[in-house]
Design an enzyme around this catalytic site. Structure first.
Site, PDB file in Angstrom:
ATOM      1  N   ARG A 181       2.755  -1.562  -5.881  1.00  0.00           N
ATOM      2  CA  ARG A 181       2.907  -0.296  -6.595  1.00  0.00           C
ATOM      3  C   ARG A 181       4.278   0.350  -6.378  1.00  0.00           C
ATOM      4  NH1 ARG A 181      -1.416   2.957  -7.885  1.00  0.00           N
ATOM      5  NH2 ARG A 181      -2.685   1.837  -6.358  1.00  0.00           N
ATOM      6  N   CYS A 240     -14.432   4.215 -27.537  1.00  0.00           N
ATOM      7  CA  CYS A 240     -15.734   4.825 -27.791  1.00  0.00           C
ATOM      8  C   CYS A 240     -16.500   5.076 -26.486  1.00  0.00           C
ATOM      9  CB  CYS A 240     -16.514   3.876 -28.689  1.00  0.00           C
ATOM     10  SG  CYS A 240     -18.091   4.484 -29.174  1.00  0.00           S
ATOM     11  N   GLY A 264       0.762  -1.243   0.000  1.00  0.00           N
ATOM     12  CA  GLY A 264       0.000   0.000   0.000  1.00  0.00           C
ATOM     13  C   GLY A 264       0.787   1.283   0.000  1.00  0.00           C
ATOM     14  N   ARG A 285      -6.393   3.440 -15.011  1.00  0.00           N
ATOM     15  CA  ARG A 285      -6.363   4.163 -13.729  1.00  0.00           C
ATOM     16  C   ARG A 285      -7.016   5.546 -13.792  1.00  0.00           C
ATOM     17  NH1 ARG A 285      -2.528   5.653 -11.302  1.00  0.00           N
ATOM     18  NH2 ARG A 285      -3.315   5.194  -9.234  1.00  0.00           N
ATOM     19  N   TYR A 287     -10.082   5.463 -11.331  1.00  0.00           N
ATOM     20  CA  TYR A 287      -9.831   6.078 -10.019  1.00  0.00           C
ATOM     21  C   TYR A 287      -9.670   7.595 -10.104  1.00  0.00           C
ATOM     22  CZ  TYR A 287      -8.109   1.258  -9.252  1.00  0.00           C
ATOM     23  OH  TYR A 287      -7.949  -0.102  -9.195  1.00  0.00           O
ATOM     24  N   PRO A 291       4.695  -5.045  -0.814  1.00  0.00           N
ATOM     25  CA  PRO A 291       4.627  -3.903  -1.725  1.00  0.00           C
ATOM     26  C   PRO A 291       4.370  -4.318  -3.169  1.00  0.00           C
ATOM     27  CG  PRO A 291       6.915  -4.394  -1.198  1.00  0.00           C
ATOM     28  CD  PRO A 291       6.075  -5.315  -0.355  1.00  0.00           C
TER      29      PRO A 291
HETATM   30  C1  LIG Z   1      -3.004  -5.147  -3.685  1.00  0.00           C
HETATM   31  C2  LIG Z   1      -2.412  -5.793  -2.538  1.00  0.00           C
HETATM   32  C3  LIG Z   1      -1.105  -5.501  -2.168  1.00  0.00           C
HETATM   33  C4  LIG Z   1      -0.244  -4.500  -2.890  1.00  0.00           C
HETATM   34  O1  LIG Z   1      -0.695  -3.191  -2.752  1.00  0.00           O
HETATM   35  P1  LIG Z   1       0.162  -1.976  -3.346  1.00  0.00           P
HETATM   36  O2  LIG Z   1      -0.652  -0.783  -3.030  1.00  0.00           O
HETATM   37  O3  LIG Z   1       0.320  -2.188  -4.795  1.00  0.00           O
HETATM   38  O4  LIG Z   1       1.471  -1.969  -2.625  1.00  0.00           O
HETATM   39  C5  LIG Z   1      -0.582  -6.177  -1.088  1.00  0.00           C
HETATM   40  N1  LIG Z   1      -1.315  -7.079  -0.402  1.00  0.00           N
HETATM   41  C6  LIG Z   1      -2.580  -7.375  -0.726  1.00  0.00           C
HETATM   42  C7  LIG Z   1      -3.317  -8.389   0.053  1.00  0.00           C
HETATM   43  C8  LIG Z   1      -3.181  -6.741  -1.805  1.00  0.00           C
HETATM   44  O5  LIG Z   1      -4.439  -7.030  -2.120  1.00  0.00           O
END
Ligand SMILES: *Cc1c(COP(=O)(O)O)cnc(C)c1O
Length: 419
Positions: A277, A343, A234, A312, A316, A275
């Protein structure tokens, strides 16, 4: 890793105009050294943690191979992701099988492969226990808790809110562990949470970590040895150029809490992180060519990539930096809105950006497209998916070929009576 040389955007030492001429557009282009520096940043910041790459962010096999070779484990969310993670060289003992809706077939595949499970419901716990007995295997599990924490990110990627579909409410999770102790062939060894994605404030992580420790203390009282506390993924990245915490900042925020609270426990659990992203996001650009420039309600720049390749912005409202890749030295003169070929009026990649004068044939680079980019692509509107390229210094490699029209129809079958 992304720089302008004589006005042309380069990925490492490779000119993107050359790549576009040789391979066509659109193109996803990844910098290997940027990826490696992101991996190193995590390893330096968390030398003792279990680092599991979240496969869903980008499941290109070559990219995952680079990550696996650096010793990372994997967080997978489906049997398909497990399959791809194994192909890429991740070790099963370093794979955690996540997911809130696993089928029995998926559970069986995970058990046969020898991975650990993050268990999302009591129903799933029963299934794992039954299948583990059938397979004659013991399975290490963690429960995914719902910590009821607001990660202060986009609502669609907040996964630890009380109202979210993920995990077992933390207040009830001790009952789940108690049941796990009673059921055969499941061994509770950890606690898992994942509060959301693109999180740029660190305090929600500290809050979640404290929640994990509160539970760990109770689990020890129940006689469970807690081997890992998995704080999920996250960590956000700097899409807008306003700054974002680095893995080092992240470690500074959570490691003192981790060390301090470990003293409440008899055993010393490992910290695990997942991790996605922040490993792959800023390693990759989406390169797209301008088909038309039009003065209408706005100055529209119509390019050959849309939400079919990068959803994205549409999904979002995400912001991605853009540049005119063949005019990097020219002054920004006009305000443009970059739109795709799909479209749908929601097919907008970037709104109201001041750029050098854009003309038909120019190349637009969309930055930070390495996470939740290609993996979320579709063939909507009959558009075959684009190619992916890996750049290493002055070398480049096609790591996924462009799809053809045949790929649009590949699995379709026309019944005889229609022939
Ligand atoms: C999506 C997800 C992640 C990765 O999240 P990022 O924001 O990409 O770091 C890690 N663990 C779980 C369980 C997820 O669903």
């Amino acid at each position: 890793m992304f720089k302008s040389v004589n006005g042309i955007l380069h990925v490492e030492d490779v000119s993107v105009t050359e790549l576009a001429e040789k391979l066509g557009t659109p193109l996803y282009i990844t910098s290997k050294s940027k990826l490696e520096s992101n991996l190193k940043a995590y390893k330096d910041a968390f030398p003792e943690a279990g680092l599991l790459y979240a496969v869903k962010a980008n499941n290109n096999l070559s990219i995952m191979r680079i990550i696996a070779k650096k010793g990372f484990g994997a967080d997978v969310f489906s049997a398909g992701e497990l399959y791809m993670a194994m192909l890429s060289g991740f070790k099963p003992e370093k794979i955690l099988f996540n997911g809130n809706s696993k089928s029995d077939e998926e559970i069986r595949m995970g058990i046969r492969t020898g991975v650990k499970f993050s268990v999302d419901s009591i129903d799933e716990l029963y299934s794992i226990s039954e299948i583990a007995v059938e397979e004659g295997k013991e399975v290490d599990i963690a429960f995914r808790i719902n910590p009821a924490i607001d990660p202060k990110t986009h609502p669609k990627i907040a996964t630890g809110l009380r109202t979210s579909k993920f995990g077992i409410p933390w207040e009830n999770v001790l009952d789940a562990y108690r049941l796990a102790l009673e059921l055969p062939n499941v061994i509770p060894v950890g606690i898992h949470c994942h509060i959301g994605s693109q999180i740029t404030e660190l305090s929600p992580f500290v809050e979640a970590l404290n929640r994990l420790f509160d539970i760990a203390v109770k689990l020890e009282e129940m006689g469970i040895e807690v081997k890992f506390l998995d704080l999920g993924g996250g960590l956000g990245i700097d899409y807008e150029g306003k700054g974002a915490p680095t893995p080092k900042d992240f470690a500074k925020a959570i490691m003192p809490v981790f060390e301090k609270r470990c003293r409440e426990l008899k055993s010393k659990p490992e910290l695990w992180l997942e991790p996605g992203r922040s490993i792959v996001g800023d390693t990759t650009i989406l390169l797209t060519r301008v088909n038309a420039v039009k003065r209408s309600y706005k100055n529209f720049v119509a390019v050959d990539a849309g939400f079919n390749l990068l959803i994205r912005p549409a999904m979002y409202g995400a912001y991605h930096r853009v540049a005119v890749a063949n005019k990097m030295d020219m002054p920004a003169e006009e305000v443009y809105t970059i739109v795709g070929p799909i479209c749908e009026s929601g097919d907008v990649l970037a709104e109201d950006r001041k750029l050098p004068k854009v003309e038909k044939g120019d190349l637009i680079a969309i930055f930070d497209a390495g996470a939740y980019g290609f993996v979320m692509s579709s063939q909507y509107n009959g558009r075959p998916r684009c190619a992916e390229v890996l750049v290493d210094g002055s070398n480049w490699f096609v790591i996924r070929e462009r799809e053809s029209f045949y790929d649009l129809i590949g699995k379709q079958v026309i019944p005889d009576f229609l022939l």
